[in-house]
Design a protein around this motif. Sequence first.
Motif, PDB file in Angstrom:
ATOM      1  N   TYR A 199     126.051 183.819  19.367  1.00  0.00           N
ATOM      2  CA  TYR A 199     127.004 182.731  19.637  1.00  0.00           C
ATOM      3  C   TYR A 199     127.674 182.391  18.267  1.00  0.00           C
ATOM      4  O   TYR A 199     126.600 181.823  17.502  1.00  0.00           O
ATOM      5  CB  TYR A 199     126.342 181.785  20.360  1.00  0.00           C
ATOM      6  N   ARG A 200     128.799 182.183  18.225  1.00  0.00           N
ATOM      7  CA  ARG A 200     129.470 181.647  16.904  1.00  0.00           C
ATOM      8  C   ARG A 200     129.910 180.298  17.256  1.00  0.00           C
ATOM      9  O   ARG A 200     130.845 180.050  17.982  1.00  0.00           O
ATOM     10  CB  ARG A 200     130.412 182.582  16.603  1.00  0.00           C
ATOM     11  N   GLN A 201     129.889 179.540  16.216  1.00  0.00           N
ATOM     12  CA  GLN A 201     130.622 178.093  15.874  1.00  0.00           C
ATOM     13  C   GLN A 201     132.138 178.345  15.924  1.00  0.00           C
ATOM     14  O   GLN A 201     132.707 179.208  15.564  1.00  0.00           O
ATOM     15  CB  GLN A 201     130.042 177.308  14.799  1.00  0.00           C
ATOM     16  N   TRP A 202     132.902 177.517  16.789  1.00  0.00           N
ATOM     17  CA  TRP A 202     134.227 177.420  16.889  1.00  0.00           C
ATOM     18  C   TRP A 202     134.545 178.575  18.237  1.00  0.00           C
ATOM     19  O   TRP A 202     135.299 177.912  19.153  1.00  0.00           O
ATOM     20  CB  TRP A 202     135.017 177.889  15.767  1.00  0.00           C
ATOM     21  N   GLU A 203     134.066 179.702  18.047  1.00  0.00           N
ATOM     22  CA  GLU A 203     134.753 180.724  19.185  1.00  0.00           C
ATOM     23  C   GLU A 203     133.974 180.286  20.611  1.00  0.00           C
ATOM     24  O   GLU A 203     134.330 180.178  21.627  1.00  0.00           O
ATOM     25  CB  GLU A 203     134.299 181.991  18.879  1.00  0.00           C
ATOM     26  N   ASP A 204     132.555 180.174  20.349  1.00  0.00           N
ATOM     27  CA  ASP A 204     131.580 180.043  21.544  1.00  0.00           C
ATOM     28  C   ASP A 204     131.034 178.646  21.553  1.00  0.00           C
ATOM     29  O   ASP A 204     130.636 178.212  22.913  1.00  0.00           O
ATOM     30  CB  ASP A 204     130.405 181.091  21.323  1.00  0.00           C
TER      31      ASP A 204
ATOM     32  N   GLY B 237     131.349 175.155   1.035  1.00  0.00           N
ATOM     33  CA  GLY B 237     130.842 176.157  -0.181  1.00  0.00           C
ATOM     34  C   GLY B 237     131.521 177.596   0.301  1.00  0.00           C
ATOM     35  O   GLY B 237     131.953 178.174   1.422  1.00  0.00           O
ATOM     36  N   GLU B 238     131.612 178.439  -0.972  1.00  0.00           N
ATOM     37  CA  GLU B 238     132.008 179.665  -0.967  1.00  0.00           C
ATOM     38  C   GLU B 238     131.225 180.718  -0.123  1.00  0.00           C
ATOM     39  O   GLU B 238     130.002 180.510  -0.153  1.00  0.00           O
ATOM     40  CB  GLU B 238     132.344 180.357  -2.255  1.00  0.00           C
ATOM     41  N   GLY B 239     131.486 181.487   0.730  1.00  0.00           N
ATOM     42  CA  GLY B 239     130.725 182.068   1.702  1.00  0.00           C
ATOM     43  C   GLY B 239     129.713 181.407   2.517  1.00  0.00           C
ATOM     44  O   GLY B 239     128.663 182.031   2.694  1.00  0.00           O
ATOM     45  N   ARG B 240     130.369 180.417   3.237  1.00  0.00           N
ATOM     46  CA  ARG B 240     129.428 179.505   3.889  1.00  0.00           C
ATOM     47  C   ARG B 240     129.117 180.057   5.373  1.00  0.00           C
ATOM     48  O   ARG B 240     127.821 179.689   5.699  1.00  0.00           O
ATOM     49  CB  ARG B 240     130.093 178.068   4.244  1.00  0.00           C
ATOM     50  N   GLU B 241     129.809 180.821   5.681  1.00  0.00           N
ATOM     51  CA  GLU B 241     129.541 181.822   7.026  1.00  0.00           C
ATOM     52  C   GLU B 241     128.309 182.473   6.947  1.00  0.00           C
ATOM     53  O   GLU B 241     127.551 182.777   7.815  1.00  0.00           O
ATOM     54  CB  GLU B 241     130.712 182.221   7.508  1.00  0.00           C
TER      55      GLU B 241
ATOM     56  N   ARG C 225     136.114 167.414  13.202  1.00  0.00           N
ATOM     57  CA  ARG C 225     136.646 168.666  12.538  1.00  0.00           C
ATOM     58  C   ARG C 225     135.642 169.720  12.532  1.00  0.00           C
ATOM     59  O   ARG C 225     134.365 169.317  12.241  1.00  0.00           O
ATOM     60  CB  ARG C 225     137.360 168.539  11.325  1.00  0.00           C
ATOM     61  N   SER C 226     136.125 170.851  12.444  1.00  0.00           N
ATOM     62  CA  SER C 226     135.159 172.065  12.256  1.00  0.00           C
ATOM     63  C   SER C 226     135.853 173.264  11.556  1.00  0.00           C
ATOM     64  O   SER C 226     137.070 173.347  11.855  1.00  0.00           O
ATOM     65  CB  SER C 226     134.380 172.301  13.476  1.00  0.00           C
ATOM     66  N   ALA C 227     135.041 174.047  11.050  1.00  0.00           N
ATOM     67  CA  ALA C 227     135.432 175.375  10.438  1.00  0.00           C
ATOM     68  C   ALA C 227     135.895 176.298  11.549  1.00  0.00           C
ATOM     69  O   ALA C 227     135.009 176.661  12.352  1.00  0.00           O
ATOM     70  CB  ALA C 227     134.511 175.740   9.397  1.00  0.00           C
ATOM     71  N   ASP C 228     136.997 176.859  11.691  1.00  0.00           N
ATOM     72  CA  ASP C 228     137.353 177.951  12.441  1.00  0.00           C
ATOM     73  C   ASP C 228     136.659 179.336  12.014  1.00  0.00           C
ATOM     74  O   ASP C 228     136.035 179.423  10.829  1.00  0.00           O
ATOM     75  CB  ASP C 228     138.816 178.071  12.678  1.00  0.00           C
ATOM     76  N   THR C 229     136.994 180.389  12.551  1.00  0.00           N
ATOM     77  CA  THR C 229     136.738 181.789  12.386  1.00  0.00           C
ATOM     78  C   THR C 229     137.130 182.204  10.924  1.00  0.00           C
ATOM     79  O   THR C 229     136.409 182.908  10.286  1.00  0.00           O
ATOM     80  CB  THR C 229     137.111 182.709  13.343  1.00  0.00           C
ATOM     81  N   GLU C 230     138.033 181.355  10.342  1.00  0.00           N
ATOM     82  CA  GLU C 230     138.632 181.997   9.236  1.00  0.00           C
ATOM     83  C   GLU C 230     138.204 181.001   8.160  1.00  0.00           C
ATOM     84  O   GLU C 230     138.465 181.098   6.840  1.00  0.00           O
ATOM     85  CB  GLU C 230     140.283 181.979   8.854  1.00  0.00           C
ATOM     86  N   GLY C 231     137.248 180.047   8.398  1.00  0.00           N
ATOM     87  CA  GLY C 231     136.691 179.040   7.540  1.00  0.00           C
ATOM     88  C   GLY C 231     137.784 177.727   7.184  1.00  0.00           C
ATOM     89  O   GLY C 231     137.423 177.084   6.253  1.00  0.00           O
ATOM     90  N   ARG C 232     138.780 177.719   8.117  1.00  0.00           N
ATOM     91  CA  ARG C 232     139.654 176.734   7.879  1.00  0.00           C
ATOM     92  C   ARG C 232     139.254 175.248   8.418  1.00  0.00           C
ATOM     93  O   ARG C 232     138.706 175.639   9.820  1.00  0.00           O
ATOM     94  CB  ARG C 232     140.989 177.022   8.225  1.00  0.00           C
ATOM     95  N   GLU C 233     139.121 174.037   8.084  1.00  0.00           N
ATOM     96  CA  GLU C 233     138.816 172.736   8.742  1.00  0.00           C
ATOM     97  C   GLU C 233     139.808 172.546   9.825  1.00  0.00           C
ATOM     98  O   GLU C 233     141.042 172.441   9.525  1.00  0.00           O
ATOM     99  CB  GLU C 233     138.599 171.658   7.703  1.00  0.00           C
ATOM    100  N   ARG C 234     139.733 172.261  11.102  1.00  0.00           N
ATOM    101  CA  ARG C 234     140.598 172.364  12.167  1.00  0.00           C
ATOM    102  C   ARG C 234     140.018 171.277  12.983  1.00  0.00           C
ATOM    103  O   ARG C 234     138.850 171.310  13.021  1.00  0.00           O
ATOM    104  CB  ARG C 234     140.973 173.581  12.616  1.00  0.00           C
ATOM    105  N   PRO C 235     140.843 170.350  13.708  1.00  0.00           N
ATOM    106  CA  PRO C 235     140.165 169.464  14.635  1.00  0.00           C
ATOM    107  C   PRO C 235     139.624 170.374  15.794  1.00  0.00           C
ATOM    108  O   PRO C 235     139.990 171.359  16.378  1.00  0.00           O
ATOM    109  CB  PRO C 235     141.689 168.840  15.415  1.00  0.00           C
ATOM    110  N   VAL C 236     138.491 169.997  16.342  1.00  0.00           N
ATOM    111  CA  VAL C 236     137.645 170.577  17.378  1.00  0.00           C
ATOM    112  C   VAL C 236     138.363 170.670  18.569  1.00  0.00           C
ATOM    113  O   VAL C 236     138.132 171.677  19.304  1.00  0.00           O
ATOM    114  CB  VAL C 236     136.406 169.808  17.392  1.00  0.00           C
ATOM    115  N   LEU C 237     139.338 169.904  18.795  1.00  0.00           N
ATOM    116  CA  LEU C 237     140.219 169.845  20.106  1.00  0.00           C
ATOM    117  C   LEU C 237     141.084 171.386  20.031  1.00  0.00           C
ATOM    118  O   LEU C 237     141.366 171.789  21.224  1.00  0.00           O
ATOM    119  CB  LEU C 237     140.988 168.819  20.191  1.00  0.00           C
ATOM    120  N   GLU C 238     141.296 172.008  18.973  1.00  0.00           N
ATOM    121  CA  GLU C 238     141.967 172.884  18.996  1.00  0.00           C
ATOM    122  C   GLU C 238     141.114 174.459  19.225  1.00  0.00           C
ATOM    123  O   GLU C 238     141.681 175.483  19.390  1.00  0.00           O
ATOM    124  CB  GLU C 238     142.798 173.200  17.661  1.00  0.00           C
TER     125      GLU C 238
END
Lengths: 314, 325
Positions: B126-131, A159-163, B160-173
Amino acid sequence: MIPLAQAPPITFWGVQPGSGEMWVKIVVALVVCLLIMFGLTFLPNAGRKAVVWGFTFAGGLFYVLLWIVPTPINRGPSDLPRPGEEFGFWLQDALPHIVNSANILTAFLLGLGIYSLLRVHLGRIAKRQPDREFSAILLVCMVVMAGFGYADWIMRRFGEGREKLELMQNWTPVQYAFDLMFDGLLQQMDAAMFSMIAFFILSAAYRAFRIRSVESTVLMASALILMLSLLGALVALWNGGVDAMAVALNLPNASVDLKEAHFLNNFKLNEVANWVRSFLQVPALRALEFGVGLGALAMGLRLWLGLEKGGISA
Amino acid sequence: MTPQKSIWEKLQEIDRRILYLILAIAVTVPLWIPAKLPVIPDSTSMDLYGQLMSVPEDKTVFVQSDWTVSTRGESQGHLEALLRILMARRIKFVIYAAADPQAPQVFRNVILGLNQEREARGLPPYRQWEDYIDLGAFLNAEGTLNSIGQDVRKLFGPRRSADTEGRERPVLESPVLSRVQKIGDAGLYVVVTASATIDVAVQRISGKTKLAAMTTGVVFPSVLPFYQSGQVVGAAGGLKGVYDMEFLMANGVNVVSPTGKVEAQFPAKAELTAPPLTEIEPKTVTFARGQRYFLSFHAAIVLLIIAVVVGNIGMYKMRKNRRGA
């Protein structure tokens, strides 16, 4: 990007998420599987047994081979097999796909469970059987929980603004509804059901735990020591008493700050409990698990080879 | 005329609902009494704390969370203590479930709660993807752990998971997993469980990385043979394990104070030294769920012991009376 950060190359088994190719493969796989399942329904009983046994044997054989055949340890992305090592590399490469297939099969069990629930409870409602209202409640709860769960997942994932949804003040009614049903109701009821065991344990301890023989006396004494050793306040009191006694008796090396060892240390509650655990409980557990392991091995072999009565051989 | 019943006979016939009521009162009243009870942590807990405090900062910790709310009293305390230590030390972690499909939602709620607690105390969340990376559920513990032991990148590769910019990327990255090539690269592998998945982890992973366990009191005895053999490097068991961890987070193990005095001295682990968590992140929470429940736990155990003792004395007295009659 450092080399290790690169994802494994996309193969036949791992397409780009959301791509057209992915949907084509999903639809083709679904159609092929349905055709195979439809075809299998025409098999006679003897043929069905052979198919089930074949799948069981093939599934078990993979793990037996994985156990027997040497596979690479600490393999790097650029490591290539030397002559004679190809099969071990192939087995290791195949493992994630086998595991994913097993995960998918496990997920099918969820679908089977839902189908079974629907069949039983819709049938009860349609036939207007007694207690059908409970069936209706069950089905409504299942559909509502799944609906809000999926809606919440989609909003959080795509969704939009999911974070922003990580913070409660940004929640929409979907998140509140899911929170109420999952955390507020389901989880609390689950925890409440489990905690009721405590009441039955107390009742059983009061009425059934009787010292009638030497064995039950030993069992109760060791249980008492272990239970008392879990009570931090009591252990502190007991051990303080032991130290004070050592000082009062003027034992060699005795001192109140516990820096030195003295004989009476052996009678501290945590030490006695540790002795019971290390020299009575753990050896008994090892023996028990050894026996269970041998039994599981024998049972596994019988199942794998189709020899178990009531299984494939029935 | 019916002979009058003795007190022991009356006690033997006590209504079970009275027993239930006594237990309910004994367990609930202490919940409102905040008491920091003394404790001597188990060697297993001290080893676990020592291992967690010595994980290198550039290593990722693998957390396998296999519990749901039926064992919340113990397992949630374990997971909270574990994540508080990792968050305070800024250690990255990857978390997933290998048994129950409900487990991911449960550990997500724990992470959410800890992040809210950190923000309220002015600490970075703690943030998903970064931490950390949340991989959800793998529904086949045996196969999953086998695969993790053989080639963790192949197993996690498709996730896959959303990175800090919201893009879906492989978690290994992600920064969490980018340096993990094999399970041996993990700083520590911790199984928080209420079931036998720790046995599977020992069978498939021990020897390939350091394995630790946080289990319910019921499962804990089955971990002890693995602890004695060195296959499990540290373990916290039951509510006592939760309180042990909280006590160690607040006090450390065999810490030498600036005056040269050894604080929180534990002769059973004289060789181990680990600072309190508050030394690393002063605002972090130490005593929490374990402290809240520990007095209730005392009350429940004492009540259970009294029940067994009274029940047996009653039986003995009644037998004696019958013989006398």
